[in-house]
Design a protein around this motif. Structure first.
Motif, PDB file in Angstrom:
ATOM      1  N   SER A 182       0.555  -0.942  -0.368  1.00 40.22           N
ATOM      2  CA  SER A 182      -0.027  -0.312  -0.036  1.00 40.22           C
ATOM      3  C   SER A 182       0.427   1.052  -0.102  1.00 40.22           C
ATOM      4  CB  SER A 182      -0.619   0.091   1.065  1.00 40.22           C
ATOM      5  OG  SER A 182      -1.834  -1.618   1.177  1.00 40.22           O
ATOM      6  N   PRO A 183       0.485   2.340  -0.577  1.00 44.78           N
ATOM      7  CA  PRO A 183       1.135   4.227  -0.672  1.00 44.78           C
ATOM      8  C   PRO A 183       1.439   4.153   0.749  1.00 44.78           C
ATOM      9  CG  PRO A 183      -0.589   3.815  -1.957  1.00 44.78           C
ATOM     10  CD  PRO A 183      -0.897   2.252  -1.094  1.00 44.78           C
ATOM     11  N   ASN A 184       2.389   4.801   0.933  1.00 45.90           N
ATOM     12  CA  ASN A 184       2.734   4.847   1.994  1.00 45.90           C
ATOM     13  C   ASN A 184       2.560   4.837   3.262  1.00 45.90           C
ATOM     14  OD1 ASN A 184       3.564   8.039   0.669  1.00 45.90           O
ATOM     15  ND2 ASN A 184       1.042   7.926   0.303  1.00 45.90           N
ATOM     16  N   ARG A 185       3.398   3.639   3.419  1.00 46.97           N
ATOM     17  CA  ARG A 185       2.627   2.409   3.617  1.00 46.97           C
ATOM     18  C   ARG A 185       3.818   2.327   4.163  1.00 46.97           C
ATOM     19  NH1 ARG A 185      -2.556  -0.414   5.041  1.00 46.97           N
ATOM     20  NH2 ARG A 185      -1.689  -1.965   6.399  1.00 46.97           N
ATOM     21  N   ILE A 186       4.539   1.084   5.567  1.00 43.76           N
ATOM     22  CA  ILE A 186       5.209  -0.065   5.305  1.00 43.76           C
ATOM     23  C   ILE A 186       4.868  -1.526   5.429  1.00 43.76           C
ATOM     24  CG2 ILE A 186       7.113  -1.120   7.147  1.00 43.76           C
ATOM     25  CD1 ILE A 186       7.900   1.369   8.253  1.00 43.76           C
ATOM     26  N   THR A 187       5.138  -2.512   4.699  1.00 49.16           N
ATOM     27  CA  THR A 187       4.283  -3.524   5.085  1.00 49.16           C
ATOM     28  C   THR A 187       5.189  -4.584   6.036  1.00 49.16           C
ATOM     29  OG1 THR A 187       2.862  -2.944   3.332  1.00 49.16           O
ATOM     30  CG2 THR A 187       3.311  -5.550   3.513  1.00 49.16           C
ATOM     31  N   TYR A 188       4.656  -5.683   6.618  1.00 52.28           N
ATOM     32  CA  TYR A 188       5.799  -6.841   6.665  1.00 52.28           C
ATOM     33  C   TYR A 188       5.530  -7.831   6.031  1.00 52.28           C
ATOM     34  CZ  TYR A 188       6.655  -2.924  10.003  1.00 52.28           C
ATOM     35  OH  TYR A 188       7.311  -1.434  10.461  1.00 52.28           O
ATOM     36  N   GLY A 189       6.323  -8.954   5.627  1.00 47.31           N
ATOM     37  CA  GLY A 189       6.216 -10.040   5.593  1.00 47.31           C
ATOM     38  C   GLY A 189       7.328 -10.692   5.972  1.00 47.31           C
ATOM     39  N   TYR A 190       7.237 -12.675   5.468  1.00 43.34           N
ATOM     40  CA  TYR A 190       8.198 -13.253   5.596  1.00 43.34           C
ATOM     41  C   TYR A 190       8.475 -14.346   4.106  1.00 43.34           C
ATOM     42  CZ  TYR A 190       4.319 -15.833   6.560  1.00 43.34           C
ATOM     43  OH  TYR A 190       3.556 -17.121   6.975  1.00 43.34           O
ATOM     44  N   GLU A 191       9.467 -14.915   4.225  1.00 35.84           N
ATOM     45  CA  GLU A 191       9.545 -16.234   3.196  1.00 35.84           C
ATOM     46  C   GLU A 191      10.101 -16.952   4.125  1.00 35.84           C
ATOM     47  OE1 GLU A 191      10.771 -16.377  -1.380  1.00 35.84           O
ATOM     48  OE2 GLU A 191       8.980 -15.040  -0.274  1.00 35.84           O
ATOM     49  N   VAL A 192       9.853 -18.123   3.489  1.00 35.51           N
ATOM     50  CA  VAL A 192      10.179 -20.184   4.113  1.00 35.51           C
ATOM     51  C   VAL A 192      10.451 -20.490   2.739  1.00 35.51           C
ATOM     52  CG1 VAL A 192       9.655 -21.095   5.480  1.00 35.51           C
ATOM     53  CG2 VAL A 192       8.314 -19.533   6.185  1.00 35.51           C
ATOM     54  N   ARG A 193      12.022 -20.789   2.864  1.00 35.52           N
ATOM     55  CA  ARG A 193      12.579 -21.469   1.375  1.00 35.52           C
ATOM     56  C   ARG A 193      12.264 -22.624   1.697  1.00 35.52           C
ATOM     57  NH1 ARG A 193      12.842 -18.808  -4.462  1.00 35.52           N
ATOM     58  NH2 ARG A 193      11.651 -17.015  -3.417  1.00 35.52           N
ATOM     59  N   GLN A 194      13.073 -23.986   1.021  1.00 36.90           N
ATOM     60  CA  GLN A 194      13.354 -24.674   0.721  1.00 36.90           C
ATOM     61  C   GLN A 194      15.307 -25.185   0.395  1.00 36.90           C
ATOM     62  OE1 GLN A 194      12.008 -27.834  -0.759  1.00 36.90           O
ATOM     63  NE2 GLN A 194      13.359 -29.245  -0.054  1.00 36.90           N
ATOM     64  N   TRP A 195      15.952 -25.349   1.010  1.00 33.65           N
ATOM     65  CA  TRP A 195      17.393 -25.361   0.046  1.00 33.65           C
ATOM     66  C   TRP A 195      17.587 -25.989  -0.863  1.00 33.65           C
ATOM     67  CZ3 TRP A 195      19.296 -20.723   1.378  1.00 33.65           C
ATOM     68  CH2 TRP A 195      19.091 -19.814   2.831  1.00 33.65           C
ATOM     69  N   GLU A 196      17.829 -26.370  -2.101  1.00 32.00           N
ATOM     70  CA  GLU A 196      17.762 -27.228  -2.813  1.00 32.00           C
ATOM     71  C   GLU A 196      18.550 -28.544  -2.918  1.00 32.00           C
ATOM     72  OE1 GLU A 196      17.872 -26.051  -7.180  1.00 32.00           O
ATOM     73  OE2 GLU A 196      15.726 -25.481  -7.109  1.00 32.00           O
ATOM     74  N   SER A 197      19.601 -28.099  -2.161  1.00 29.96           N
ATOM     75  CA  SER A 197      20.909 -29.429  -1.268  1.00 29.96           C
ATOM     76  C   SER A 197      20.836 -28.588   0.192  1.00 29.96           C
ATOM     77  CB  SER A 197      22.633 -28.984  -1.915  1.00 29.96           C
ATOM     78  OG  SER A 197      22.526 -28.096  -1.397  1.00 29.96           O
ATOM     79  N   ASP A 198      21.250 -29.698   0.827  1.00 24.37           N
ATOM     80  CA  ASP A 198      21.120 -29.636   2.138  1.00 24.37           C
ATOM     81  C   ASP A 198      22.220 -28.572   2.997  1.00 24.37           C
ATOM     82  OD1 ASP A 198      19.481 -31.872   3.022  1.00 24.37           O
ATOM     83  OD2 ASP A 198      21.722 -33.293   3.011  1.00 24.37           O
ATOM     84  N   GLY A 199      22.073 -28.248   4.325  1.00 16.58           N
ATOM     85  CA  GLY A 199      23.186 -26.725   4.595  1.00 16.58           C
ATOM     86  C   GLY A 199      24.409 -26.929   4.588  1.00 16.58           C
ATOM     87  N   GLY A 200      25.871 -27.937   4.187  1.00  9.04           N
ATOM     88  CA  GLY A 200      26.571 -27.670   4.268  1.00  9.04           C
ATOM     89  C   GLY A 200      27.468 -27.275   2.736  1.00  9.04           C
TER      90      GLY A 200
END
Length: 468
Positions: A182-200
């Motif tokens: 929205s105009p002249n506002r702060i919008t709070y959001g989030y993203e959850v992602r899965q790695w295509e490979s393991d964390g290492g």
């Protein structure tokens, strides 16, 4: 093709567009997502806080979608404190709580103190400011809390978002209905992602890139409507990631009509619960997916249902990703209601696109036609699903290549899909499912052979296996 919860939410937003104009966007988004995820009940402390904070404000039309499953009642006790007191315990992330309450994994990660605060990570262009305030990274995925400040008078939407230098798959995104900024506002959001490979295999840092376009309700933002392109660099502590989460080695087998599935291990972390399984190579059927899989946390008849969020499949097995919350610290069991599977000899589709005929198919439920345009042709497959409305992964799908009559292999990824207009019979009992596949403008030696990678052939049987 892997569907996520976001694709299902689009359909709900279409049907509720009239009400959306009358209800605040955050409340509508929260209520709809609570209804779709259909979690049986989340952490009681979270539900109490959410109910007390919104009871006086949420309208009746929204409440129809915010209730959990039929017959389940949310219990609250005592007088309602003010909203500031409710959010105070979340510290620097309190402004994210209205959005985070729509997903147990995110709200639970904040409440448990698993989100690492980040300061000074910001980017600005054309009156739009992207700020990342926190991340929670583990061996399988990451939660990102970020805000978008719109200093302009233009209503915007997220046209594209990606992580670079750390390849990932999206699980869930939340910025309000249709990603409106929205105009002249702060919008709070989030993203959850899965790695295509393991964390290492992750780098020391990655880049979050986000593009904003002009907002048009229920339509994607086109490239020519770009308003801003924002990117920020985010650090990753690989030593901490290696220690994050809990791995449970299950090593137990489910068997349905002689078809065996081994549950290998479960990884529990902030970004979700990851269950890996393999199909027995000696199975006579190709198992495409499980039917209505779910995790139940608790015991003695008092369970919390942890919803399926996403999945990936291979010919030999797959991974199921469930929502996580604090109830996962209790006893856990996997429950399924069957499998989707075909005899391995029946996993080919052979068609003659010139004659528009099916030569070989698993059953009689498929009908085929070809839609021709100047850009090329699109094969249209119409099928009656035997397992409709059971899960977001029990569908029909073909592989990314096909073999023509001369034995040459072609990729379908490079061809456009032109979807013809549909007309349904007035008294149709059900609307058939449609599958579209681009074939390009070439003339192929017939017939064409495709590998079936998913098919709604249901073997129904309720089974469960303890995780811990």
């Amino acid at each position: 093709m892997v569907k996520t919860e976001e694709e299902l939410l689009k359909e709900y937003y279409h049907s509720l567009s009239a009400e959306a104009d009358e209800v605040a966007e955050m409340k509508l988004n929260t209520a709809i997502r609570k209804g779709i995820t259909r979690s049986r009940r989340s952490s009681m402390s979270l539900r109490k806080r959410y109910a007390l904070a919104t009871a006086a404000a949420v309208l009746g039309i929204v409440l129809l979608f915010s209730f959990p499953r039929a017959g389940e009642v949310l219990k609250t006790q005592g007088a309602a404190p003010d909203q500031a007191a409710i959010y105070q315990s979340y510290g620097p992330f309190e402004k994210y709580i209205p959005a985070a309450m729509t997903t147990n994994a995110v709200s639970s990660a904040i409440e448990a103190g698993l989100v690492q605060r980040i300061t000074g990570v910001t980017a600005e262009q054309n009156g739009f400011v992207l700020t990342v305030d926190g991340i929670a990274a583990d061996q399988k995925g990451i939660i990102i809390l970020y805000s978008l400040q719109n200093k302009t008078d233009e209503k915007a939407k997220v046209a594209h978002i990606q992580l670079t230098s750390a390849v990932s798959n999206p699980l869930h995104t939340s910025l309000g209905p249709e990603n409106s900024i929205s105009p002249n506002r702060i919008t709070y959001g989030y993203e959850v992602r899965q790695w295509e490979s393991d964390g290492g295999a992750l780098p020391d840092q990655f880049t979050l890139e986000l593009e904003l376009g002009k907002y048009k309700q229920f339509t994607p933002a086109s490239a020519d409507s770009s308003l801003a392109k924002l990117s920020v660099a985010l650090p990753l502590d690989r030593e901490e990631i290696a220690k994050a989460g809990e791995t449970i080695h299950v090593d137990k087998t489910l068997e349905i009509e002689g078809q065996k599935i081994k549950i290998n291990q479960v990884y529990l972390a902030a970004s979700g619960i990851y269950l890996d399984y393999t199909s027995d190579p000696l199975n006579s059927k190709q198992i495409f997916s499980m039917y209505k899989p779910g995790l139940l946390a608790g015991g003695s008849g008092d369970f919390t249902y942890l919803a399926l969020r996403a999945a990936s499949f291979t010919d030999s097995g797959g991974r199921l990703i469930f929502a996580n919350d604090r109830s996962s610290a209790q006893s856990l069991q996997l429950q399924i209601n069957g499998i989707l599977a075909l005899d391995k000899k029946a996993t080919q589709l052979i068609v003659d696109t010139d004659k528009q005929q099916i030569i070989k198919a698993p059953d009689q439920n498929l009908q085929m036609s070809v839609h021709n345009t100047e850009r090329g042709s699109t094969m249209v497959l119409e099928y009656d699903s035997q397992a409709q409305n059971n899960s977001i992964y029990n569908d029909f799908r073909l592989g990314p290549t096909f073999t023509d009559g001369a034995g040459t292999v072609h990729s379908t990824d490079k061809f456009d899909i032109d979807i013809p207009q549909r007309t349904e019979p007035e008294k149709a009992k059900s609307i058939p499912h449609m599958y579209y596949l681009g074939l390009g403008g070439n003339i192929y030696p017939q017939p064409l052979t495709f590998a079936i990678k998913a098919y709604p052939a249901l073997i129904k049987e309720k089974l469960s296996v303890p995780i811990r």
